[in-house]
Design an enzyme around this catalytic site. Structure first.
Site, PDB file in Angstrom:
ATOM      1  N   SER A  92      30.042 -25.880   0.272  1.00 48.45           N
ATOM      2  CA  SER A  92      30.782 -24.632   0.450  1.00 48.45           C
ATOM      3  C   SER A  92      30.985 -23.874  -0.860  1.00 48.45           C
ATOM      4  CB  SER A  92      32.146 -24.924   1.079  1.00 48.45           C
ATOM      5  OG  SER A  92      31.977 -25.560   2.324  1.00 48.45           O
TER       6      SER A  92
ATOM      7  N   ILE B 265      17.558 -28.669   1.955  1.00 49.61           N
ATOM      8  CA  ILE B 265      16.798 -27.425   1.999  1.00 49.61           C
ATOM      9  C   ILE B 265      15.841 -27.428   3.201  1.00 49.61           C
ATOM     10  CG2 ILE B 265      15.237 -25.893   0.727  1.00 49.61           C
ATOM     11  CD1 ILE B 265      18.159 -26.264  -0.398  1.00 49.61           C
TER      12      ILE B 265
ATOM     13  N   GLY C 179      27.462 -38.451  31.831  1.00 47.17           N
ATOM     14  CA  GLY C 179      27.507 -39.890  31.581  1.00 47.17           C
ATOM     15  C   GLY C 179      26.151 -40.533  31.382  1.00 47.17           C
TER      16      GLY C 179
ATOM     17  N   GLU D 199      25.149 -22.952   7.013  1.00 49.06           N
ATOM     18  CA  GLU D 199      25.412 -21.510   6.873  1.00 49.06           C
ATOM     19  C   GLU D 199      26.910 -21.203   6.860  1.00 49.06           C
ATOM     20  OE1 GLU D 199      22.046 -21.501   6.270  1.00 49.06           O
ATOM     21  OE2 GLU D 199      22.355 -19.378   6.655  1.00 49.06           O
TER      22      GLU D 199
ATOM     23  N   ARG E 141      24.384 -15.967   9.535  1.00 49.27           N
ATOM     24  CA  ARG E 141      25.388 -16.562  10.420  1.00 49.27           C
ATOM     25  C   ARG E 141      25.242 -16.091  11.865  1.00 49.27           C
ATOM     26  NH1 ARG E 141      30.167 -16.284   5.946  1.00 49.27           N
ATOM     27  NH2 ARG E 141      29.471 -18.207   4.952  1.00 49.27           N
TER      28      ARG E 141
ATOM     29  N   GLU F 293      23.277 -27.533  -3.295  1.00 42.63           N
ATOM     30  CA  GLU F 293      22.911 -28.574  -4.250  1.00 42.63           C
ATOM     31  C   GLU F 293      23.619 -29.880  -3.900  1.00 42.63           C
ATOM     32  OE1 GLU F 293      23.418 -27.260  -8.248  1.00 42.63           O
ATOM     33  OE2 GLU F 293      21.915 -25.668  -7.996  1.00 42.63           O
TER      34      GLU F 293
ATOM     35  N   GLU G 241      30.058 -36.062  28.647  1.00 42.10           N
ATOM     36  CA  GLU G 241      31.136 -36.684  29.398  1.00 42.10           C
ATOM     37  C   GLU G 241      30.933 -36.526  30.904  1.00 42.10           C
ATOM     38  OE1 GLU G 241      35.804 -35.943  29.284  1.00 42.10           O
ATOM     39  OE2 GLU G 241      34.897 -36.132  27.297  1.00 42.10           O
TER      40      GLU G 241
ATOM     41  N   THR H 257      30.530 -23.834   6.820  1.00 41.74           N
ATOM     42  CA  THR H 257      31.218 -24.731   7.744  1.00 41.74           C
ATOM     43  C   THR H 257      32.269 -23.958   8.527  1.00 41.74           C
ATOM     44  OG1 THR H 257      32.905 -25.231   6.114  1.00 41.74           O
ATOM     45  CG2 THR H 257      30.979 -26.686   6.146  1.00 41.74           C
ATOM     46  N   SER H 258      32.750 -24.576   9.582  1.00 41.97           N
ATOM     47  CA  SER H 258      33.832 -23.960  10.353  1.00 41.97           C
ATOM     48  C   SER H 258      35.001 -23.618   9.442  1.00 41.97           C
ATOM     49  CB  SER H 258      34.317 -24.927  11.437  1.00 41.97           C
ATOM     50  OG  SER H 258      33.302 -25.129  12.383  1.00 41.97           O
TER      51      SER H 258
END
Lengths: 335, 374, 374, 335
Positions: free
Chosen positions: B122, B147, B331, B353, B237, B117, B328, B355-356
């Site tokens: 989380s 969503i 480039g 799904e 997950r 929402e 990186e 967060t870390s």
């Protein structure tokens, strides 16, 4: 910090606050409007570093750094736009004392694109001379371009929008395909390499401005946004990381915004700020959660711009090797 | 110990890869990306050609990885019409399964999951969408954010509050899952545009204004919704891990090609970029092993949340690490290639799904509770 | 796919763990560490109790991990008397195997491997110890550095130069392996003291001054020594991965206990430390999976150097990451506990048997050559 | 940099060069000899920050930072020895205007140990008052100690060697068990916490000195040590990492060795230097290969000391929370 620098900083900050802040997202979507370009010229930001006898204000390096920093905080595209004109275009023109082109630049008649495929290790070089693909600055009528013969040219011609491609960063500057009509040689590849080295402090200023812009938003967001009924800032992983990022930023700024900063230190700061800005903007996005992923919130642009700018003006191999050789006082890091 | 996929799965992976290489060209992917358009033709094509097979979770997982390896935005779009299906499969009545799931499998309908929402995230149990029981229906009011399939799904498996426990510590109770159709009166949705990445996927905000939902659309028991959804995340997950590994492998492929080309042309490569390539490859390999191990528990009806969160957390960080590193290394070349799109697509992996941060909370909680993750 | 160890291996691991917990108390480990003393009694005890079983490489690997988990210095010391044995096993004549290996297995002798030289290190082919063939013997001159078991081993499997190719690019050729006994005339060794960690292990410099080695002590063919040793490192790296994972798991165990204790006493833990615990645990799990996968190739006579180097490189970095993180989490408590010893022991993992840099060179070279590591 | 600071820096550097450099490894093995302690007193390094009316030189904070930095480069133990006496012991004595103890300190009659189990989150507290275990400074005759009643005491007593234990770091200071004979209260736990906060800049100086000491050795080693016939410095992974580390060090030093450094910036530098010194010393060891693992080469001690010092005087949870709260201007990071 000297007085001129302080004044320039306030002027840039005011300008950004007044003319850029509210339209920052619009700039991302539609490009830097001609009204803004006009105002940048009027205020003397563009071409400011040109010497007075070339018609510029002879702005000192520290003031230029502060100016680029203040703009980058709000709109990295605008900062880069000024950077390319001040640090690359003006300097190239200055090497040939091309007063006419400089006058046209300062009067807003010319607007330059930048084109240097193959300037970095491994980047594809351009082989066609009929079209210069993906020139930075969508509305340019001239371009400073590096061609496959290893020479730098001032190119006049026509721009055309690029179809089916949206650049990763600096979307406010945009890109175009450029069709050359006339070109004049302005030196070799080394001219550009040399300018990039000499612009280290200015590049660092843009990176740090990007970082500060994203962190300011994140400080604010983590104060008000709650999860499990507590503001994000009350959680260690958020607060500690923000403290860490703010610390690095502060310590680098102190060193960058000093009159004493010499060539080696500015090189150091360029390297550090390039990776720092990626780290900081990534956390800024992460701490904004899903909202950070949306253009409207004005955070993701900093992440994109830090990476895009790195690919365009920061050269991880060459810049690090150059610095290492300076530090060792002997050629290093070439294997 | 055996680290080999079955011959069937290998063949399946190969088939998905061939399909993706054929259909997800850079040109196609680029257009859907720029236009923020959902690739409905590709969804249907994939279903027709038997590329999407949700009957076997191993296939789903491997299919997602292979597709995302070619293009994350299209890969996710094509595999996401089933999003939330496991909640119905595990807890829906036969009536609900028949009415809704069958048509999704037939490609006639698209579904979505409505949990997050505005201001939520989380803290799932903090949600504010309320379903008031009135006779044989629920009246739902509230809104949902971020969503997936929000403006294209025909129905949503939606988490709502059906009771208000006195004790705030018990707010996980009192949540229930309803099936809400788009064509129910009072339902509205706004597409979210300007996403950093996975722009071919459809994302929206849902608004529910006195939406009347038949009581029979309740999934499982009233008050158990929070647990159903947590159970679902423990499954989904693993699929985010697969998306992430697809992305990481995809940029690894492209970075390898870039460096091989330099070598071939006699250009300078340098040890630093080689070292970074080695780091990317090592992390991709480690992520995939974590995913396989977590899957071997999960798909054997013996889920191990520690392993699942390790797999999702580590793989998603690897995706974003690999994409950044690829930018990186390559480039300017990367800037003008697919790599920049992979880079933009990668970041959401660390957010959706769980967060870390949420993954780390799960892992440490399990360890401190004495879980040996074996 | 199957991530389970066999019942036999599980039982074996348990047995090793019990032995280690009984014999490697902090007090005992601490004394050997401070005194830099090789634990010969423990070596013999472990052999007697059947804890050391080099007939099965899976057992060796798992045994090393379990021992190092309790104490790295003692664990390595007890498992290292066989160091270099694989070179003899794979390439030694029957005579050499019988004469030398049997006694090591019986616990009567200790062996060592002599490769590294002062100023050498990663550049193995640059070694300067020369063996001149004279009739039916070799006359060896040179020195070796950082040689494990250097002052206690009865003999060494030693890499020496037997020919000088004209082309410097071909210097890998011309190297050979000899078995050199300590009691050969002209052999001398100096113990290296003041090591940061793994101080129970014995490390020395060897000096070879006109040492006469019987020609029959040549292992395999003359000129193939470099390849034998590279092959050996490809095996021994898996055991360094096991040492590393033992260390990482060991500090993870102790850090978990520390945090559990805080929770139990109602003390503040904080999310940051929990997150770090989750990161440690994830990396340990990932390292172990890489090791198992590499082992499943290697011990099946199908070595995959990419995977082996990934396992060794990643596990060793994980050991040192985990030990540092444990010190950070436990602070003063860690400083006065076994954790500080684990911390000191961990760093060598990134150096011996191929530095982290060498592992990355191997990995990137294989990838750029087109290896798919499958 | 002011003149006093410059002078102090030279004095400390000369002292370290003349009296410490050649015996640095000996100090690690056998402790700081009484001759060195004597010389440190004579030169006025110990107690230098005490105000003149207390008998000290009233050394300014910047000079103190430079002094600690220069010592730490050569011998972190000696730097820590001075730090503990100047930043903790002297300050505790000063709060009570304990002139007699200060005189004894300055005359070399007293030598203090430090004892603060339980000062950090989760550290075991001491419960016995009969013996203070593992007091830092093996030859102390007095100790500033935090006891389980949460109070700080000045304790007189006897030291005894610790058996079967070798400390991870600061081996030159060593540790002892201390048997109290008499104790006088000198305030609460908060006194020590407050002193640690106020010493942020000094702690940062030790960490950066440790880092510089190890990097100097590594610069030298990577110049001369060859692998595959090329000096290590010619390889990118070595040269680039050294450039990165030298850059971070340089930028932090610039900020730390400035008169303008205020409390918040010094806190930032403490946090940054604590983790930086671990990173730098770890790479220093790695680039030395097997030799780095041996005491004789004088590199591993920096790695040990950076970690040990962190565990003793740097508090990852409390220090970061304190800084985060300063930055947010509101209590943060406590969940």
């Amino acid at each position: 910090m000297n007085e001129q620098a302080e004044l320039m900083r306030s002027a840039a900050r005011e300008f950004a606050e007044k003319y850029l802040k509210d339209v920052a997202t619009k700039i991302e979507r539609e490009g830097i409007g001609s009204d803004i370009k006009e105002k940048i010229l009027q205020q003397g930001f563009l071409g400011a570093t040109l010497s007075p006898d070339m018609g510029g204000a002879g702005l000192d390096p520290l003031s230029q750094r502060l100016m680029l920093f203040e703009f980058a905080k709000v709109s990295p595209s605008v900062s880069a736009y000024i950077f390319f004109h001040n640090d690359i275009v003006s300097k190239v023109l200055e090497t040939r004392s091309d007063k006419e082109s400089i006058r046209n630049l300062l009067e807003g008649k010319d607007n330059y694109g930048i084109y240097w495929p193959g300037l970095m290790e491994g980047a594809k070089t351009n082989s066609s001379e009929k079209v210069m693909e993906r020139v930075i600055n969508s509305s340019c009528n001239k371009t400073i371009g590096l061609f496959s013969d290893g020479k730098v040219y001032l190119v006049e011609g026509k721009n055309e929008p690029v179809k089916d491609f949206k650049p990763l960063g600096l979307r406010g500057m945009g890109i175009c395909n450029f069709f050359p009509e006339k070109r004049v040689e302005y030196g070799k590849k080394e001219v550009l390499e040399d300018l990039l080295i000499k612009s280290s402090g200015d590049i660092a200023s843009i990176f740090l401005g990007i970082a500060e812009g994203s962190l300011e938003k994140t400080m604010e967001y983590t104060r008000v946004r709650k999860t499990f009924n507590e503001p994000l800032k009350n959680y260690e992983p958020v607060a500690f990381k923000m403290a860490e990022l703010e610390s690095e930023l502060e310590i680098m700024k102190y060193s960058l915004f000093s009159d004493e900063a010499d060539e080696v230190r500015l090189l150091m700061l360029k390297n550090m700020s390039a990776s720092f800005s990626k780290k900081a903007t990534k956390y800024a996005l992460q701490f904004h959660g899903g909202y950070g992923y949306l253009e409207d919130f004005g955070v993701e642009k900093f992440y994109r711009d830090s990476v895009a700018l790195s690919a365009i003006i920061y050269r991880p191999v060459e810049d690090k090797r150059f610095l290492a050789s300076k530090i060792y006082g002997d050629r290093s890091g070439f294997l | 110990m055996d680290f080999d996929l079955s011959e069937e799965l290998k063949q399946y992976g190969k088939k998905v890869r061939e399909f993706s290489l054929k259909e997800f060209s850079n040109k196609v992917a680029s257009i859907y990306d720029i236009q923020e358009q959902y690739p409905d033709e590709l969804r249907i094509k994939a279903l027709k050609e038997g590329i999407i097979d949700f009957s076997n979770p191993w296939k789903t997982m491997i299919g997602i990885e292979e597709m995302c390896r070619v293009d994350p935005g299209l890969g996710i779009s094509v595999t996401v019409p089933f999003f939330g299906a496991e909640v119905l499969m595990l807890h829906g009545s036969d009536h609900l399964k028949e009415k809704y799931l069958g048509k999704v499998a037939a490609g006639e309908k698209i579904m979505g999951l409505g949990v997050t929402e505005p201001g939520g995230g989380s803290d799932v149990a903090g949600l504010k969408t309320v379903a008031r029981k009135e006779g044989n229906k629920y009246v739902v009011n509230g809104s949902k954010m971020f969503i997936t399939n929000g403006t294209i799904a025909d129905f949503f498996v939606m988490l709502v509050r059906t009771a208000h426990p006195d004790d705030p510590a018990k707010r996980h109770r009192g949540l229930s899952v309803l099936v809400v159709e788009r064509n129910f009166k009072g339902f509205d949705s706004n597409k979210l545009t300007g996403k950093l990445g996975v722009r071919a996927t459809n994302t929206a905000e849902l608004i529910l204004n006195n939406v009347e939902v038949p009581a029979e659309n309740l999934v499982g028991d009233e008050g158990k919704g929070f647990y159903y959804i947590m159970e679902f995340f423990n499954i989904s997950r693993i699929f985010v891990a697969a998306q992430s590994i697809g992305i990481a492998q995809g940029v690894l492929d492209r970075t390898t090609d870039f460096l091989k080309n330099l070598e071939k042309n006699g250009d300078y490569v340098g040890e630093e970029r080689k070292f970074k390539l080695a780091e990317m490859a090592t992390r991709v390999e480690a992520s995939r092993l974590l995913m396989y191990k977590a899957a071997s528990f999960l798909f054997n009806y013996n889920p191990n949340p520690t392993l699942t969160s390790m797999a999702k957390g580590y793989a998603s960080e690897t995706a974003s690490f690999a994409a950044e590193t690829a930018m990186e290394i390559t480039g300017q070349t990367g800037l003008n290639s697919e790599i920049e799109r992979f880079f933009r697509d990668s970041k959401i992996m660390e957010i959706w799904e769980g967060t870390s941060e949420v993954e780390k909370i799960v892992i440490s909680r399990m360890i401190l509770k004495g879980d040996k993750n074996e």
